[in-house]
Design an enzyme around this catalytic site. Structure first.
Site, PDB file in Angstrom:
ATOM      1  N   LYS A 161       0.813  -1.215   0.042  1.00  0.00           N
ATOM      2  CA  LYS A 161      -0.052  -0.116   0.087  1.00  0.00           C
ATOM      3  C   LYS A 161       0.629   1.150  -0.074  1.00  0.00           C
ATOM      4  O   LYS A 161       2.090   0.991   0.457  1.00  0.00           O
ATOM      5  CB  LYS A 161      -0.859  -0.002   1.171  1.00  0.00           C
ATOM      6  N   ASP A 192      -6.933   4.434  -4.794  1.00  0.00           N
ATOM      7  CA  ASP A 192      -7.613   4.208  -3.219  1.00  0.00           C
ATOM      8  C   ASP A 192      -8.304   5.438  -3.147  1.00  0.00           C
ATOM      9  O   ASP A 192      -8.410   6.277  -4.104  1.00  0.00           O
ATOM     10  CB  ASP A 192      -6.598   4.053  -2.366  1.00  0.00           C
ATOM     11  N   THR A 221     -14.963  -3.203  -7.228  1.00  0.00           N
ATOM     12  CA  THR A 221     -15.066  -3.164  -5.816  1.00  0.00           C
ATOM     13  C   THR A 221     -16.539  -3.102  -5.419  1.00  0.00           C
ATOM     14  O   THR A 221     -16.818  -4.064  -4.391  1.00  0.00           O
ATOM     15  CB  THR A 221     -14.114  -2.129  -5.201  1.00  0.00           C
ATOM     16  N   ASN A 251     -15.822   6.100  -5.303  1.00  0.00           N
ATOM     17  CA  ASN A 251     -15.817   4.923  -6.374  1.00  0.00           C
ATOM     18  C   ASN A 251     -16.546   3.712  -5.734  1.00  0.00           C
ATOM     19  O   ASN A 251     -17.324   3.139  -6.554  1.00  0.00           O
ATOM     20  CB  ASN A 251     -14.269   4.409  -6.810  1.00  0.00           C
TER      21      ASN A 251
HETATM   22  P1  NDP Z   1     -12.842   7.715  -2.999  1.00  0.00           P
HETATM   23  O1  NDP Z   1     -11.793   8.821  -2.696  1.00  0.00           O
HETATM   24  O2  NDP Z   1     -13.464   7.338  -4.517  1.00  0.00           O
HETATM   25  O3  NDP Z   1     -14.070   7.913  -1.998  1.00  0.00           O
HETATM   26  C1  NDP Z   1     -14.053   8.013  -0.652  1.00  0.00           C
HETATM   27  C2  NDP Z   1     -15.466   8.338  -0.141  1.00  0.00           C
HETATM   28  O4  NDP Z   1     -15.341   8.240   1.188  1.00  0.00           O
HETATM   29  C3  NDP Z   1     -15.836   9.914  -0.614  1.00  0.00           C
HETATM   30  O5  NDP Z   1     -17.181  10.018  -0.664  1.00  0.00           O
HETATM   31  C4  NDP Z   1     -15.334  10.445   0.853  1.00  0.00           C
HETATM   32  O6  NDP Z   1     -15.993  11.895   0.952  1.00  0.00           O
HETATM   33  C5  NDP Z   1     -15.569   9.471   1.865  1.00  0.00           C
HETATM   34  N1  NDP Z   1     -14.560   9.791   3.076  1.00  0.00           N
HETATM   35  C6  NDP Z   1     -13.505   9.763   2.948  1.00  0.00           C
HETATM   36  N2  NDP Z   1     -12.929   9.983   4.287  1.00  0.00           N
HETATM   37  C7  NDP Z   1     -13.775  10.081   4.904  1.00  0.00           C
HETATM   38  C8  NDP Z   1     -13.958  10.529   6.340  1.00  0.00           C
HETATM   39  N3  NDP Z   1     -12.957  10.654   7.091  1.00  0.00           N
HETATM   40  N4  NDP Z   1     -15.375  10.805   6.800  1.00  0.00           N
HETATM   41  C9  NDP Z   1     -16.412  10.379   6.179  1.00  0.00           C
HETATM   42  N5  NDP Z   1     -16.399  10.210   4.596  1.00  0.00           N
HETATM   43  C10 NDP Z   1     -15.185  10.012   4.335  1.00  0.00           C
HETATM   44  O7  NDP Z   1     -12.379   6.394  -2.296  1.00  0.00           O
HETATM   45  P2  NDP Z   1     -12.836   4.838  -2.629  1.00  0.00           P
HETATM   46  O8  NDP Z   1     -14.200   4.681  -2.829  1.00  0.00           O
HETATM   47  O9  NDP Z   1     -11.753   4.327  -3.657  1.00  0.00           O
HETATM   48  O10 NDP Z   1     -12.424   4.089  -1.034  1.00  0.00           O
HETATM   49  C11 NDP Z   1     -13.265   3.792  -0.374  1.00  0.00           C
HETATM   50  C12 NDP Z   1     -12.961   2.967   0.693  1.00  0.00           C
HETATM   51  O11 NDP Z   1     -12.931   1.666   0.152  1.00  0.00           O
HETATM   52  C13 NDP Z   1     -11.299   3.097   1.375  1.00  0.00           C
HETATM   53  O12 NDP Z   1     -11.529   2.523   2.684  1.00  0.00           O
HETATM   54  C14 NDP Z   1     -10.545   2.268   0.325  1.00  0.00           C
HETATM   55  O13 NDP Z   1      -9.280   1.711   1.212  1.00  0.00           O
HETATM   56  C15 NDP Z   1     -11.525   0.981   0.100  1.00  0.00           C
HETATM   57  N6  NDP Z   1     -11.312   0.068  -1.138  1.00  0.00           N
HETATM   58  C16 NDP Z   1     -11.197   0.756  -2.260  1.00  0.00           C
HETATM   59  C17 NDP Z   1     -11.039  -0.029  -3.316  1.00  0.00           C
HETATM   60  C18 NDP Z   1     -11.000   0.670  -4.798  1.00  0.00           C
HETATM   61  O14 NDP Z   1     -10.977  -0.377  -5.800  1.00  0.00           O
HETATM   62  N7  NDP Z   1     -11.226   1.895  -4.866  1.00  0.00           N
HETATM   63  C19 NDP Z   1     -10.564  -1.417  -3.338  1.00  0.00           C
HETATM   64  C20 NDP Z   1     -10.811  -2.061  -2.063  1.00  0.00           C
HETATM   65  C21 NDP Z   1     -10.902  -0.912  -0.670  1.00  0.00           C
HETATM   66  P3  NDP Z   1     -15.153  13.171   0.547  1.00  0.00           P
HETATM   67  O15 NDP Z   1     -15.135  13.134  -0.919  1.00  0.00           O
HETATM   68  O16 NDP Z   1     -16.029  14.269   1.215  1.00  0.00           O
HETATM   69  O17 NDP Z   1     -13.795  13.230   0.944  1.00  0.00           O
END
Ligand code: NDP
Length: 449
Positions: free
Chosen positions: A126, A166, A210, A241
């Site tokens: 990571k 991520d 995902t 995502n």
């Molecule tokens: P994105 O950046 O696309 O989206 C993250 C989302 O979570 C946004 O809506 C963001 O809001 C919100 N968010 C982030 N931090 C916080 C917080 N502290 N409190 C509330 N909301 C929050 O990321 P992903 O969708 O790619 O990833 C989301 C999760 O999934 C992570 O834990 C990642 O590690 C995991 N993951 C992702 C994969 C992938 O293929 N993308 C694969 C496996 C796991 P805002 O826009 O306001 O920041």
């Protein structure tokens, strides 16, 4: 906990004092592998646990870049190459101000087990930075990505280490990172990064993988308990995502998504969240979820406040935390149980605290654990790598079918491990044990390395 486990965990706590998320992730895995250690006494002689909790390599570096005002900004970059036991290091990059070594190590540790569950030849890693892409211009994001890659390139390669996206790293960032890598290396190495756009070597269905994978896993888990998604209400934290494509597949499976969030607040739309609008706000305009109300005035919006996520107070059948770690605490779990939630699917990494998961299990709530349930993203990244190697691309349907089969196999592995060790429907422990066994056996065969 047996003496061996206990002593390794104590040692991890001493050596990684300032890394609470890493300790939390190690604790969660170690607490559930006791039954397998009882059967395989040789694991202690071979120091399997000690080797598993120590990253093979940690890289930390300075990332200087120039903002639009001409000021030089310095961020910190990380890549933790945790394990190459079963394939090249593989895992995403996170760009978020909260990023530190503890977060990257916890994510890298989780990734080893997740990747083992996919059944594909990928190790665990990571990386990321405390850079915040939010509010930055495209030109600033590009300059940052170019600077980041100017150091990272020497540590990665399509057979060495393959980063992906991520939090904060989507198609735009992967494009800038790939462009800089290609320029420095003077070669097109398609498989060095995954999550690429289709037009320069990406895989169809990677963007969706995902979220879709989470729902395939959820469907299998529910079906093993005589349930399905049809007619169920779903709440999803996040609108990035994972959240967006989890919502899309939930709709395709007949459920209704009634709430989604971002780091500022929660939209509740009892008619069903308008996903096209969420995509427009988040994927196109990079805006805030609150803007949903401009088009739908009859919905409720609640602001988040520190340490309080209003989304978990909403009554629903299924909760899908798809935002970030430690999103559902014990207090949130109590509210969800009180409101009748019967299944939780971890789309994000480690979104539920350990005591929240225990509370769910004690109250008969099914939990689809992150390591297994969100592994569809990395599995499809591996499918992207294989398409890059054979220089041939599959159709969307072909990739989705492969993803679905992988998720079915992952659920079956978790269930078989849970059945073998009499863990009932504790698929969290099932996932940890199934992955741990594969890794421990590989470690045994490869000698002391
Ligand atoms: P994105 O950046 O696309 O989206 C993250 C989302 O979570 C946004 O809506 C963001 O809001 C919100 N968010 C982030 N931090 C916080 C917080 N502290 N409190 C509330 N909301 C929050 O990321 P992903 O969708 O790619 O990833 C989301 C999760 O999934 C992570 O834990 C990642 O590690 C995991 N993951 C992702 C994969 C992938 O293929 N993308 C694969 C496996 C796991 P805002 O826009 O306001 O920041």
């Amino acid at each position: 906990m047996n003496n061996y486990l206990d002593s390794v965990l104590k040692d991890v706590k001493i050596k990684n004092l300032n890394e609470p998320e890493f300790i939390q992730a190690v604790n969660e895995v170690l607490s559930s592998v006791e039954p397998i250690l009882d059967v395989h006494k040789e694991y202690e002689d071979l120091s399997i646990l000690e080797r598993m909790v120590e990253p093979e390599r940690i890289i930390m570096f300075r990332v200087p870049w120039v903002n639009d005002n001409g000021k030089i900004v310095v961020n910190r970059g990380y890549r933790v190459q945790f394990s190459s036991l079963i394939g090249p290091y593989k895992g995403g990059l996170r760009f978020h101000p909260s990023v530190n070594l503890s977060i990257i190590k916890f994510l890298g540790f989780e990734q080893i087990f997740k990747n083992a569950l996919t059944g594909l030849p990928i190790g665990g890693a990571k990386g990321g930075s405390d850079f915040d892409p939010k509010g930055k211009s495209d030109a600033e994001v590009m300059r940052f990505c170019q600077s980041f890659m100017t150091e990272l390139y020497r540590h990665i390669g399509q057979d060495v280490d393959v980063p992906a996206g991520d939090i904060g790293v989507g198609g735009r960032e992967i494009g800038y990172l790939f462009g800089q890598y290609k320029r420095i290396r003077n070669a097109y190495e398609g498989g060095v990064l995954t999550g690429k756009d289709i037009c320069y070597g990406g895989s169809l269905a990677r963007k969706e993988a995902t979220g879709y994978g989470l729902l395939f896993y959820m469907r299998e888990m529910l079906s093993a308990h005589g349930q399905d998604l049809k007619g169920k209400t779903v709440i999803i934290s996040g609108s990035g995502n994972v959240a967006i494509y989890a919502a899309e597949k939930a709709y395709q499976m007949g459920a209704t998504v009634i709430a989604m969030s971002d780091s500022n607040g929660v939209i509740i739309d009892k008619k069903g969240i308008d996903l096209d609008l969420i995509k427009q706000i988040k994927e196109v305009e990079r805006g805030r979820i609150k803007e949903y109300m401009k088009k739908h005035s009859d919905v409720t919006y609640i602001e988040n406040t520190p340490n309080y996520s209003p989304i978990w107070e909403i009554k629903a059948d299924i909760a899908l935390p798809c935002a970030t770690q430690n999103d559902i605490t014990l207090e949130d779990a109590k509210k969800l149980v009180l409101n009748g939630v019967f299944a939780v699917g971890e789309g994000a990494n480690m979104p539920c605290t350990y005591d929240a998961i225990e509370y769910f299990h004690h109250n008969g709530v099914l939990v689809a654990p992150a390591k297994a349930a969100n592994a569809g993203g990395v599995a499809t990244s591996a499918i992207e790598m294989s398409q890059n190697s054979i220089r041939y691309y599959y159709t969307f349907e072909e990739v989705e079918r492969k993803l679905e089969n992988i998720m079915i196999n992952i659920f079956n592995d978790c269930k078989n491990a849970a059945d073998t060790y009499n863990l009932g429907s504790n698929y969290v422990a099932g996932a940890n044990i199934a992955a741990f066994k594969k890794l421990a056996e590989a470690m045994k065969m490869q000698g002391v390395v």
